[in-house]
Design a protein around this motif. Structure first.
Motif, mmCIF file in Angstrom:
data_model
loop_
_atom_site.group_PDB
_atom_site.id
_atom_site.type_symbol
_atom_site.label_atom_id
_atom_site.label_comp_id
_atom_site.label_asym_id
_atom_site.label_seq_id
_atom_site.Cartn_x
_atom_site.Cartn_y
_atom_site.Cartn_z
ATOM 1 N N MET A 1 0.830 -1.201 0.000
ATOM 2 C CA MET A 1 0.000 0.000 0.000
ATOM 3 C C MET A 1 0.867 1.253 0.000
ATOM 4 S SD MET A 1 -3.086 -0.699 2.751
ATOM 5 C CE MET A 1 -2.023 -1.364 4.028
ATOM 6 N N ASN A 2 0.354 2.295 -0.619
ATOM 7 C CA ASN A 2 0.885 3.637 -0.453
ATOM 8 C C ASN A 2 0.032 4.324 0.610
ATOM 9 O OD1 ASN A 2 2.950 3.639 -2.444
ATOM 10 N ND2 ASN A 2 1.391 3.829 -4.029
ATOM 11 N N ILE A 3 0.666 4.807 1.679
ATOM 12 C CA ILE A 3 -0.067 5.412 2.793
ATOM 13 C C ILE A 3 0.525 6.783 3.086
ATOM 14 C CG2 ILE A 3 -0.882 5.141 5.160
ATOM 15 C CD1 ILE A 3 -0.142 2.161 4.944
ATOM 16 N N VAL A 4 -0.335 7.783 3.156
ATOM 17 C CA VAL A 4 0.073 9.128 3.565
ATOM 18 C C VAL A 4 -0.591 9.435 4.902
ATOM 19 C CG1 VAL A 4 -0.036 11.590 3.061
ATOM 20 C CG2 VAL A 4 0.417 9.953 1.215
ATOM 21 N N PHE A 5 0.219 9.747 5.893
ATOM 22 C CA PHE A 5 -0.295 10.085 7.217
ATOM 23 C C PHE A 5 -0.323 11.602 7.380
ATOM 24 C CE2 PHE A 5 1.422 5.804 7.901
ATOM 25 C CZ PHE A 5 0.342 5.195 8.524
ATOM 26 N N PHE A 6 -1.472 12.125 7.786
ATOM 27 C CA PHE A 6 -1.577 13.532 8.149
ATOM 28 C C PHE A 6 -1.317 13.651 9.647
ATOM 29 C CE2 PHE A 6 -3.601 13.608 4.112
ATOM 30 C CZ PHE A 6 -3.566 14.925 3.652
ATOM 31 N N ALA A 7 -0.451 14.583 10.025
ATOM 32 C CA ALA A 7 -0.050 14.719 11.422
ATOM 33 C C ALA A 7 -0.073 16.174 11.851
ATOM 34 C CB ALA A 7 1.358 14.141 11.619
ATOM 35 N N HIS A 8 -0.103 16.384 13.157
ATOM 36 C CA HIS A 8 -0.051 17.735 13.704
ATOM 37 C C HIS A 8 1.313 18.362 13.394
ATOM 38 C CE1 HIS A 8 -3.749 17.856 16.092
ATOM 39 N NE2 HIS A 8 -3.538 16.571 16.369
ATOM 40 N N PRO A 9 1.361 19.678 13.195
ATOM 41 C CA PRO A 9 2.655 20.334 12.951
ATOM 42 C C PRO A 9 3.522 20.329 14.194
ATOM 43 C CG PRO A 9 0.889 21.962 13.174
ATOM 44 C CD PRO A 9 0.224 20.614 13.139
ATOM 45 N N LEU A 24 2.659 4.832 13.829
ATOM 46 C CA LEU A 24 1.937 4.301 12.670
ATOM 47 C C LEU A 24 2.841 4.245 11.442
ATOM 48 C CD1 LEU A 24 -1.527 6.106 12.937
ATOM 49 C CD2 LEU A 24 -1.042 3.705 13.444
ATOM 50 N N ALA A 25 3.554 5.334 11.205
ATOM 51 C CA ALA A 25 4.408 5.391 10.018
ATOM 52 C C ALA A 25 5.509 4.337 10.077
ATOM 53 C CB ALA A 25 5.014 6.789 9.879
ATOM 54 N N ASP A 26 6.178 4.244 11.221
ATOM 55 C CA ASP A 26 7.254 3.250 11.358
ATOM 56 C C ASP A 26 6.699 1.834 11.242
ATOM 57 O OD1 ASP A 26 9.023 5.313 11.738
ATOM 58 O OD2 ASP A 26 9.124 5.099 13.923
ATOM 59 N N GLY A 27 5.533 1.597 11.860
ATOM 60 C CA GLY A 27 4.949 0.264 11.830
ATOM 61 C C GLY A 27 4.540 -0.161 10.429
ATOM 62 N N ILE A 37 4.633 11.212 5.599
ATOM 63 C CA ILE A 37 3.945 11.988 6.637
ATOM 64 C C ILE A 37 3.825 13.422 6.148
ATOM 65 C CG2 ILE A 37 3.986 12.828 9.011
ATOM 66 C CD1 ILE A 37 5.554 10.394 9.832
ATOM 67 N N TRP A 38 2.608 13.935 6.139
ATOM 68 C CA TRP A 38 2.358 15.311 5.752
ATOM 69 C C TRP A 38 1.921 16.110 6.970
ATOM 70 C CZ3 TRP A 38 -1.007 14.985 0.643
ATOM 71 C CH2 TRP A 38 -0.242 14.359 -0.367
ATOM 72 N N LEU A 374 -0.793 -2.630 15.521
ATOM 73 C CA LEU A 374 -0.388 -2.299 14.155
ATOM 74 C C LEU A 374 -0.862 -3.345 13.157
ATOM 75 C CD1 LEU A 374 3.194 -0.960 14.873
ATOM 76 C CD2 LEU A 374 1.279 0.378 13.973
ATOM 77 N N ASP A 375 -0.842 -4.606 13.559
ATOM 78 C CA ASP A 375 -1.352 -5.660 12.678
ATOM 79 C C ASP A 375 -2.828 -5.442 12.367
ATOM 80 O OD1 ASP A 375 1.100 -6.928 12.579
ATOM 81 O OD2 ASP A 375 0.598 -8.450 14.078
ATOM 82 N N LYS A 376 -3.592 -5.088 13.396
ATOM 83 C CA LYS A 376 -5.025 -4.860 13.203
ATOM 84 C C LYS A 376 -5.266 -3.629 12.341
ATOM 85 C CE LYS A 376 -9.447 -5.365 13.807
ATOM 86 N NZ LYS A 376 -10.179 -6.427 13.067
ATOM 87 N N ILE A 377 -4.505 -2.569 12.584
ATOM 88 C CA ILE A 377 -4.650 -1.352 11.780
ATOM 89 C C ILE A 377 -4.283 -1.623 10.326
ATOM 90 C CG2 ILE A 377 -3.689 0.964 11.419
ATOM 91 C CD1 ILE A 377 -3.496 1.150 14.529
ATOM 92 N N GLU A 378 -3.218 -2.384 10.105
ATOM 93 C CA GLU A 378 -2.830 -2.740 8.727
ATOM 94 C C GLU A 378 -3.965 -3.498 8.038
ATOM 95 O OE1 GLU A 378 0.867 -5.006 6.478
ATOM 96 O OE2 GLU A 378 0.059 -5.848 8.334
ATOM 97 N N GLU A 379 -4.589 -4.415 8.754
ATOM 98 C CA GLU A 379 -5.705 -5.186 8.183
ATOM 99 C C GLU A 379 -6.861 -4.257 7.806
ATOM 100 O OE1 GLU A 379 -9.008 -8.376 9.869
ATOM 101 O OE2 GLU A 379 -7.004 -8.343 10.761
#
Length: 389
Positions: A1-9, A24-27, A37-38, A374-379
Protein backbone atom coordinates in the motif's frame (compact mmCIF):
# COMPACT_ATOMS: atom_id res chain seq x y z
CA UNK A 1 0.00 0.00 0.00
CA UNK A 2 0.88 3.64 -0.45
CA UNK A 3 -0.07 5.41 2.79
CA UNK A 4 0.07 9.13 3.57
CA UNK A 5 -0.30 10.08 7.22
CA UNK A 6 -1.58 13.53 8.15
CA UNK A 7 -0.05 14.72 11.42
CA UNK A 8 -0.05 17.74 13.70
CA UNK A 9 2.66 20.33 12.95
CA UNK A 10 5.74 20.18 15.11
CA UNK A 11 5.46 23.89 15.96
CA UNK A 12 2.46 23.13 18.20
CA UNK A 13 4.77 21.34 20.63
CA UNK A 14 2.52 18.30 21.07
CA UNK A 15 4.08 15.07 22.33
CA UNK A 16 1.62 12.18 22.31
CA UNK A 17 0.09 12.83 18.88
CA UNK A 18 3.42 13.10 17.00
CA UNK A 19 4.52 9.89 18.75
CA UNK A 20 1.34 8.17 17.63
CA UNK A 21 1.79 9.34 14.05
CA UNK A 22 5.41 8.20 14.02
CA UNK A 23 4.44 4.82 15.49
CA UNK A 24 1.94 4.30 12.67
CA UNK A 25 4.41 5.39 10.02
CA UNK A 26 7.25 3.25 11.36
CA UNK A 27 4.95 0.26 11.83
CA UNK A 28 3.52 0.39 8.32
CA UNK A 29 6.95 0.98 6.79
CA UNK A 30 8.30 -2.06 8.66
CA UNK A 31 5.45 -4.07 7.16
CA UNK A 32 6.60 -3.20 3.66
CA UNK A 33 4.36 -0.28 2.79
CA UNK A 34 5.32 3.02 1.14
CA UNK A 35 4.82 5.74 3.74
CA UNK A 36 4.86 9.54 3.87
CA UNK A 37 3.94 11.99 6.64
CA UNK A 38 2.36 15.31 5.75
CA UNK A 39 2.18 18.12 8.28
CA UNK A 40 2.12 21.93 8.07
CA UNK A 41 5.44 23.72 8.18
CA UNK A 42 6.11 26.86 10.19
CA UNK A 43 5.95 29.85 7.90
CA UNK A 44 3.70 32.53 9.41
CA UNK A 45 4.11 31.02 12.87
CA UNK A 46 7.88 31.49 12.83
CA UNK A 47 7.58 35.24 12.27
CA UNK A 48 8.42 37.49 15.24
CA UNK A 49 5.14 38.28 16.96
CA UNK A 50 3.64 38.61 20.44
CA UNK A 51 2.77 35.31 22.03
CA UNK A 52 -0.93 36.14 21.88
CA UNK A 53 -0.73 36.18 18.07
CA UNK A 54 1.30 33.00 17.63
CA UNK A 55 -1.78 30.75 17.75
CA UNK A 56 -3.47 32.73 14.99
CA UNK A 57 -0.34 32.69 12.83
CA UNK A 58 -0.26 28.92 13.36
CA UNK A 59 -3.83 28.72 12.08
CA UNK A 60 -2.71 30.45 8.86
CA UNK A 61 -0.03 27.78 8.39
CA UNK A 62 -2.50 24.97 9.09
CA UNK A 63 -5.64 26.11 7.31
CA UNK A 64 -4.44 28.47 4.57
CA UNK A 65 -0.93 27.47 3.49
CA UNK A 66 -1.07 23.71 4.11
CA UNK A 67 -4.28 22.96 2.15
CA UNK A 68 -2.73 24.52 -0.95
CA UNK A 69 0.33 22.32 -0.53
CA UNK A 70 -1.89 19.23 -0.12
CA UNK A 71 -3.75 19.95 -3.36
CA UNK A 72 -0.45 20.23 -5.24
CA UNK A 73 0.96 17.01 -3.77
CA UNK A 74 -2.17 14.98 -4.49
CA UNK A 75 -1.44 15.02 -8.21
CA UNK A 76 1.66 12.90 -7.58
CA UNK A 77 -0.15 10.08 -5.77
CA UNK A 78 -2.13 7.28 -7.44
CA UNK A 79 -5.84 6.82 -6.76
CA UNK A 80 -5.08 3.71 -4.67
CA UNK A 81 -3.21 5.74 -2.01
CA UNK A 82 -4.72 5.59 1.47
CA UNK A 83 -4.78 8.85 3.41
CA UNK A 84 -4.76 8.39 7.19
CA UNK A 85 -5.57 11.26 9.55
CA UNK A 86 -3.78 10.45 12.79
CA UNK A 87 -6.18 12.50 14.96
CA UNK A 88 -9.79 13.57 14.47
CA UNK A 89 -8.70 17.08 15.49
CA UNK A 90 -7.17 17.27 12.00
CA UNK A 91 -10.75 17.22 10.71
CA UNK A 92 -10.53 20.46 8.69
CA UNK A 93 -8.22 18.67 6.24
CA UNK A 94 -10.51 15.68 5.68
CA UNK A 95 -12.61 17.40 2.97
CA UNK A 96 -9.43 18.00 0.96
CA UNK A 97 -9.40 14.26 0.20
CA UNK A 98 -12.96 13.99 -1.10
CA UNK A 99 -13.24 10.95 -3.35
CA UNK A 100 -9.98 9.44 -2.07
CA UNK A 101 -9.65 6.43 0.31
CA UNK A 102 -9.23 7.92 3.78
CA UNK A 103 -9.47 6.92 7.42
CA UNK A 104 -9.64 8.99 10.59
CA UNK A 105 -8.04 7.90 13.88
CA UNK A 106 -10.02 9.12 16.91
CA UNK A 107 -8.44 9.63 20.33
CA UNK A 108 -10.82 11.65 22.49
CA UNK A 109 -13.73 14.01 22.08
CA UNK A 110 -13.20 15.99 25.27
CA UNK A 111 -13.08 19.34 23.47
CA UNK A 112 -16.20 18.43 21.51
CA UNK A 113 -18.00 17.35 24.68
CA UNK A 114 -16.91 20.56 26.41
CA UNK A 115 -18.46 22.50 23.53
CA UNK A 116 -21.81 20.99 24.49
CA UNK A 117 -21.36 21.69 28.20
CA UNK A 118 -20.87 18.01 29.08
CA UNK A 119 -17.64 18.69 31.00
CA UNK A 120 -18.29 21.49 33.50
CA UNK A 121 -14.60 21.76 34.43
CA UNK A 122 -13.81 23.01 30.90
CA UNK A 123 -16.33 25.63 29.75
CA UNK A 124 -15.50 26.78 26.21
CA UNK A 125 -15.34 30.35 25.00
CA UNK A 126 -17.06 31.55 21.84
CA UNK A 127 -13.96 31.16 19.66
CA UNK A 128 -13.38 27.68 21.06
CA UNK A 129 -16.91 26.69 20.17
CA UNK A 130 -16.47 27.91 16.61
CA UNK A 131 -13.15 26.10 16.24
CA UNK A 132 -14.56 22.81 17.51
CA UNK A 133 -17.55 23.16 15.18
CA UNK A 134 -15.07 23.65 12.32
CA UNK A 135 -13.22 20.48 13.30
CA UNK A 136 -16.48 18.54 13.60
CA UNK A 137 -17.70 19.59 10.15
CA UNK A 138 -14.41 18.33 8.76
CA UNK A 139 -14.16 14.86 10.28
CA UNK A 140 -17.89 14.35 9.71
CA UNK A 141 -17.07 14.00 6.00
CA UNK A 142 -15.03 10.89 6.76
CA UNK A 143 -16.43 7.41 6.20
CA UNK A 144 -13.92 5.15 7.94
CA UNK A 145 -12.85 5.58 11.58
CA UNK A 146 -10.57 3.84 14.08
CA UNK A 147 -11.11 4.72 17.76
CA UNK A 148 -8.72 4.00 20.64
CA UNK A 149 -11.49 2.94 23.03
CA UNK A 150 -15.13 1.98 23.15
CA UNK A 151 -15.88 5.27 24.92
CA UNK A 152 -14.23 7.25 22.13
CA UNK A 153 -16.20 5.27 19.54
CA UNK A 154 -19.46 5.97 21.37
CA UNK A 155 -18.70 9.70 21.39
CA UNK A 156 -17.76 9.58 17.70
CA UNK A 157 -21.08 8.04 16.75
CA UNK A 158 -22.93 10.72 18.72
CA UNK A 159 -21.12 13.49 16.86
CA UNK A 160 -21.38 12.07 13.34
CA UNK A 161 -24.49 13.14 11.38
CA UNK A 162 -24.86 9.69 9.79
CA UNK A 163 -23.72 6.12 10.46
CA UNK A 164 -20.15 5.70 9.17
CA UNK A 165 -19.34 3.12 6.56
CA UNK A 166 -16.83 1.55 8.94
CA UNK A 167 -15.98 2.13 12.59
CA UNK A 168 -13.44 0.00 14.50
CA UNK A 169 -11.87 0.05 17.96
CA UNK A 170 -8.16 -0.71 18.24
CA UNK A 171 -6.62 -0.20 21.66
CA UNK A 172 -3.31 1.62 21.79
CA UNK A 173 -0.16 -0.39 22.19
CA UNK A 174 2.52 0.58 24.68
CA UNK A 175 5.11 2.65 22.84
CA UNK A 176 7.97 1.81 25.21
CA UNK A 177 9.19 -1.35 26.90
CA UNK A 178 7.64 -1.29 30.37
CA UNK A 179 8.40 -4.20 32.72
CA UNK A 180 8.88 -4.91 36.43
CA UNK A 181 12.32 -4.14 37.82
CA UNK A 182 13.99 -4.83 41.13
CA UNK A 183 12.13 -2.42 43.40
CA UNK A 184 14.98 -1.65 45.81
CA UNK A 185 17.39 -1.00 42.97
CA UNK A 186 15.17 1.35 40.99
CA UNK A 187 14.13 3.25 44.10
CA UNK A 188 17.78 3.84 44.97
CA UNK A 189 18.68 4.85 41.40
CA UNK A 190 15.69 7.16 41.00
CA UNK A 191 16.24 8.66 44.43
CA UNK A 192 19.83 9.46 43.50
CA UNK A 193 18.67 10.99 40.22
CA UNK A 194 16.11 13.34 41.84
CA UNK A 195 17.85 13.85 45.20
CA UNK A 196 15.27 12.11 47.39
CA UNK A 197 15.19 9.17 49.78
CA UNK A 198 12.68 6.81 48.16
CA UNK A 199 13.78 3.63 49.92
CA UNK A 200 10.52 3.03 51.77
CA UNK A 201 8.33 3.70 48.72
CA UNK A 202 6.25 6.54 47.28
CA UNK A 203 2.96 7.39 45.62
CA UNK A 204 3.18 8.31 41.94
CA UNK A 205 1.29 10.22 39.29
CA UNK A 206 2.42 10.70 35.68
CA UNK A 207 0.69 13.21 33.45
CA UNK A 208 0.49 16.67 31.96
CA UNK A 209 -1.37 19.81 32.96
CA UNK A 210 -4.49 19.29 30.86
CA UNK A 211 -7.53 19.94 33.03
CA UNK A 212 -8.79 16.37 32.70
CA UNK A 213 -5.61 14.89 34.19
CA UNK A 214 -6.81 16.19 37.58
CA UNK A 215 -3.35 16.73 39.05
CA UNK A 216 -4.84 18.97 41.75
CA UNK A 217 -7.10 16.04 42.64
CA UNK A 218 -4.00 13.87 43.11
CA UNK A 219 -2.75 16.28 45.77
CA UNK A 220 -6.20 16.34 47.37
CA UNK A 221 -6.17 12.54 47.62
CA UNK A 222 -2.68 12.62 49.09
CA UNK A 223 -3.64 15.27 51.66
CA UNK A 224 -6.64 13.22 52.75
CA UNK A 225 -4.58 10.04 53.02
CA UNK A 226 -1.84 11.75 55.04
CA UNK A 227 -4.46 13.28 57.34
CA UNK A 228 -5.38 9.78 58.48
CA UNK A 229 -2.02 9.55 60.21
CA UNK A 230 -0.57 7.27 57.57
CA UNK A 231 3.15 6.76 57.08
CA UNK A 232 4.84 9.76 55.48
CA UNK A 233 5.51 8.27 52.05
CA UNK A 234 6.30 11.01 49.52
CA UNK A 235 4.20 11.83 46.46
CA UNK A 236 5.92 12.22 43.10
CA UNK A 237 4.07 14.07 40.33
CA UNK A 238 6.02 13.40 37.13
CA UNK A 239 5.30 15.37 33.98
CA UNK A 240 5.10 18.97 32.87
CA UNK A 241 6.27 21.81 35.06
CA UNK A 242 3.36 22.83 37.29
CA UNK A 243 0.81 25.32 36.07
CA UNK A 244 -0.69 27.96 38.35
CA UNK A 245 -3.42 25.78 39.85
CA UNK A 246 -1.10 22.88 40.60
CA UNK A 247 1.53 25.18 42.09
CA UNK A 248 -1.14 26.71 44.33
CA UNK A 249 -2.40 23.30 45.47
CA UNK A 250 1.17 22.30 46.26
CA UNK A 251 1.87 25.48 48.21
CA UNK A 252 -1.32 25.12 50.24
CA UNK A 253 -0.78 21.48 51.19
CA UNK A 254 0.24 20.87 54.82
CA UNK A 255 2.41 18.05 53.45
CA UNK A 256 4.06 20.08 50.69
CA UNK A 257 7.55 19.13 51.88
CA UNK A 258 6.73 15.55 50.83
CA UNK A 259 5.13 16.44 47.47
CA UNK A 260 7.67 16.61 44.66
CA UNK A 261 6.88 18.06 41.23
CA UNK A 262 9.33 16.46 38.81
CA UNK A 263 9.57 17.61 35.20
CA UNK A 264 12.03 16.82 32.45
CA UNK A 265 12.72 13.23 33.51
CA UNK A 266 14.18 11.04 30.77
CA UNK A 267 12.13 8.06 29.63
CA UNK A 268 14.28 5.56 31.52
CA UNK A 269 13.71 7.44 34.77
CA UNK A 270 9.96 7.52 34.17
CA UNK A 271 10.02 3.75 33.65
CA UNK A 272 11.99 3.41 36.89
CA UNK A 273 9.44 5.61 38.68
CA UNK A 274 6.61 3.28 37.63
CA UNK A 275 8.55 0.16 38.65
CA UNK A 276 9.45 1.49 42.10
CA UNK A 277 6.15 3.08 43.10
CA UNK A 278 4.05 1.77 45.96
CA UNK A 279 0.87 2.79 44.14
CA UNK A 280 0.02 4.74 41.00
CA UNK A 281 -2.72 7.41 41.27
CA UNK A 282 -4.62 8.25 38.09
CA UNK A 283 -7.91 9.98 39.05
CA UNK A 284 -8.55 11.49 35.61
CA UNK A 285 -11.79 13.31 34.96
CA UNK A 286 -11.87 11.90 31.42
CA UNK A 287 -9.55 10.36 28.84
CA UNK A 288 -9.51 9.09 25.30
CA UNK A 289 -7.54 6.03 26.38
CA UNK A 290 -5.34 6.43 29.47
CA UNK A 291 -1.84 5.24 28.58
CA UNK A 292 -0.32 5.59 32.09
CA UNK A 293 -2.74 2.99 33.50
CA UNK A 294 -1.34 0.32 31.17
CA UNK A 295 2.22 1.60 31.61
CA UNK A 296 2.04 1.33 35.39
CA UNK A 297 0.50 -2.15 35.31
CA UNK A 298 3.09 -3.36 32.82
CA UNK A 299 5.74 -2.09 35.26
CA UNK A 300 4.32 -4.10 38.16
CA UNK A 301 2.65 -1.22 39.99
CA UNK A 302 -0.88 -1.30 41.50
CA UNK A 303 -3.18 1.33 39.99
CA UNK A 304 -5.98 3.46 41.44
CA UNK A 305 -8.05 5.17 38.77
CA UNK A 306 -11.49 6.61 38.05
CA UNK A 307 -14.56 4.42 37.86
CA UNK A 308 -15.57 5.65 34.40
CA UNK A 309 -14.80 4.63 30.83
CA UNK A 310 -12.31 4.55 29.25
CA UNK A 311 -10.23 4.25 32.44
CA UNK A 312 -12.24 1.14 33.33
CA UNK A 313 -11.63 -0.26 29.83
CA UNK A 314 -7.88 0.03 30.25
CA UNK A 315 -7.72 -1.05 33.90
CA UNK A 316 -10.00 -4.05 33.33
CA UNK A 317 -10.40 -6.15 36.46
CA UNK A 318 -6.90 -5.32 37.67
CA UNK A 319 -7.34 -1.76 38.95
CA UNK A 320 -8.73 -0.18 42.09
CA UNK A 321 -11.51 2.27 41.27
CA UNK A 322 -12.71 5.50 42.85
CA UNK A 323 -15.49 7.88 41.77
CA UNK A 324 -14.82 10.80 39.46
CA UNK A 325 -13.87 13.97 41.31
CA UNK A 326 -17.07 16.03 41.64
CA UNK A 327 -17.28 19.40 39.90
CA UNK A 328 -19.06 20.93 42.93
CA UNK A 329 -16.37 22.17 45.32
CA UNK A 330 -18.52 21.38 48.37
CA UNK A 331 -18.31 17.66 47.54
CA UNK A 332 -14.55 17.44 46.98
CA UNK A 333 -13.56 16.87 50.63
CA UNK A 334 -15.82 13.82 50.91
CA UNK A 335 -14.50 12.53 47.59
CA UNK A 336 -10.89 12.85 48.73
CA UNK A 337 -11.60 11.11 52.05
CA UNK A 338 -13.29 8.19 50.28
CA UNK A 339 -10.40 7.95 47.81
CA UNK A 340 -7.90 8.04 50.69
CA UNK A 341 -9.48 4.88 52.06
CA UNK A 342 -8.71 3.10 48.77
CA UNK A 343 -5.14 4.40 48.89
CA UNK A 344 -4.79 2.99 52.40
CA UNK A 345 -6.30 -0.31 51.26
CA UNK A 346 -3.70 -0.72 48.51
CA UNK A 347 -0.77 0.31 50.69
CA UNK A 348 -1.85 -2.14 53.41
CA UNK A 349 -1.98 -5.18 51.12
CA UNK A 350 -0.09 -8.19 52.41
CA UNK A 351 2.85 -9.44 50.38
CA UNK A 352 0.74 -12.22 48.88
CA UNK A 353 -2.16 -9.87 48.12
CA UNK A 354 0.13 -7.36 46.43
CA UNK A 355 1.73 -10.10 44.36
CA UNK A 356 -1.72 -11.13 43.15
CA UNK A 357 -2.58 -7.53 42.24
CA UNK A 358 0.69 -7.11 40.35
CA UNK A 359 0.18 -10.39 38.49
CA UNK A 360 -3.33 -9.33 37.46
CA UNK A 361 -1.98 -6.00 36.21
CA UNK A 362 0.78 -7.63 34.20
CA UNK A 363 -1.72 -9.98 32.57
CA UNK A 364 -4.08 -7.10 31.81
CA UNK A 365 -1.29 -5.01 30.26
CA UNK A 366 -0.60 -7.75 27.72
CA UNK A 367 -3.75 -6.59 25.89
CA UNK A 368 -1.91 -3.46 24.83
CA UNK A 369 0.64 -4.74 22.35
CA UNK A 370 1.94 -2.30 19.76
CA UNK A 371 2.62 -5.07 17.24
CA UNK A 372 -0.89 -6.47 17.60
CA UNK A 373 -2.40 -2.99 17.29
CA UNK A 374 -0.39 -2.30 14.15
CA UNK A 375 -1.35 -5.66 12.68
CA UNK A 376 -5.03 -4.86 13.20
CA UNK A 377 -4.65 -1.35 11.78
CA UNK A 378 -2.83 -2.74 8.73
CA UNK A 379 -5.70 -5.19 8.18
CA UNK A 380 -8.25 -2.36 8.40
CA UNK A 381 -6.25 -0.19 6.02
CA UNK A 382 -6.06 -3.01 3.48
CA UNK A 383 -9.80 -3.64 3.67
CA UNK A 384 -10.56 0.06 3.20
CA UNK A 385 -8.46 0.11 0.04
CA UNK A 386 -10.07 -3.10 -1.21
CA UNK A 387 -13.60 -1.76 -0.72
CA UNK A 388 -12.95 1.70 -2.14
CA UNK A 389 -13.11 0.59 -5.78
Amino acid sequence: MNIVFFAHPSFLGHQSMPRFAQMLADGMRARGHEVAIWAPEAKFSRLPAPRSLKKWLGYLDQYLVFPSAVRRRLRQYPASTLFSFTDQALGPWVPLLSGRPRVVHCHDFLAQRSMLGEIPENPPGWTGQQYQAYIRRGYAEGQHFISVSQRTQEDLHRFLPTTPRRSDVVYNGLNQSFAPQDVATVRAQLGQQVGLDLGTGYLLHVGGNHFYKNRVGVIELYNAWRATGAAALPLLLVGEAPNESLAAAHAQSPYRQDIHLLSGLADQHVRAAYAGASVFLFPSLAEGFGWPIAEAMASGCPVITTNEAPMTEVAGEAGFLIPRRPSASAEVVAWAKAGAQVVAQVLQLSVAERQAVVAAGLQNAKRFSTDEALDKIEEIYSEIIATSY
